[in-house]
Design an enzyme around this catalytic site. Structure first.
Site, mmCIF file in Angstrom:
data_model
loop_
_atom_site.group_PDB
_atom_site.id
_atom_site.type_symbol
_atom_site.label_atom_id
_atom_site.label_comp_id
_atom_site.label_asym_id
_atom_site.label_seq_id
_atom_site.Cartn_x
_atom_site.Cartn_y
_atom_site.Cartn_z
ATOM 1 N N GLY A 96 0.793 -1.227 0.000
ATOM 2 C CA GLY A 96 0.000 0.000 0.000
ATOM 3 C C GLY A 96 0.820 1.270 0.000
ATOM 4 N N GLN A 97 2.078 1.177 -0.431
ATOM 5 C CA GLN A 97 2.882 2.409 -0.477
ATOM 6 C C GLN A 97 2.261 3.391 -1.462
ATOM 7 O OE1 GLN A 97 7.040 2.002 -1.624
ATOM 8 N NE2 GLN A 97 7.466 4.154 -1.182
ATOM 9 N N SER A 98 1.926 4.575 -0.965
ATOM 10 C CA SER A 98 1.254 5.566 -1.805
ATOM 11 C C SER A 98 2.136 6.771 -2.089
ATOM 12 C CB SER A 98 -0.044 6.026 -1.146
ATOM 13 O OG SER A 98 0.212 6.633 0.105
ATOM 14 N N HIS A 103 9.642 6.335 3.778
ATOM 15 C CA HIS A 103 9.170 6.940 5.025
ATOM 16 C C HIS A 103 8.854 5.849 6.017
ATOM 17 C CE1 HIS A 103 5.796 6.421 2.236
ATOM 18 N NE2 HIS A 103 5.041 6.113 3.291
#
Ligand code: AMP
Length: 117
Positions: A96-98, A103
């Site tokens: 789900g890296q958006s 980070h």
């Protein structure tokens, strides 16, 4: 335009968006997530653009260390180190890296379930 010119987290790190930092040093900044998933939800990022953990390379060992040590320091500053906190690095689509600038999420202030969804 280079990724670093358009990347939202690079712009935050450069101070272009007026975001307040909870922590900053030469390599790393930390700021509140705009969509908090817990009473404490902070993002710790390297100032230099690294798209994800998978995009990191052999020259990034020092900055990756700085990110983790900053997570520790932010947690202590916010007083959640005794109760506990979760550190999450989403990498890639399935996670789900958006935002494609590495980070570490720091989540705390409530009981966090496991496994995550
Ligand atoms: P991820 O899904 O792991 O890539 O996490 C990206 C995080 O960045 C999400 O929790 C968003 O709420 C957060 N986010 C996106 N844009 C901003 C912004 N401008 N300032 C602070 N947090 C942001």
């Amino acid at each position: 335009m280079s990724p670093a010119e358009v990347c939202i987290f690079c712009r935050i790190a450069r101070g272009e968006l007026g975001v307040s930092f909870l922590y900053e040093d030469d390599d790393v900044v930390a700021f509140k997530d705009t969509a908090p998933q817990a009473p404490v939800h902070v993002l710790v990022i390297p100032r230099r653009h690294i798209a994800s953990l998978d995009a990191s390379g052999p020259d990034d060992d020092a900055v990756l260390s700085r990110v983790l040590l900053a997570v520790r320091d932010v947690a202590r500053t916010l007083g959640v180190e005794q109760a506990g906190y979760r550190t999450v690095l989403n990498t890639g689509a399935d996670a789900g890296q958006s935002v494609h600038h590495l980070h570490a999420h720091v989540l705390a202030g409530r009981h966090l379930h496991w496994p995550p969804g």
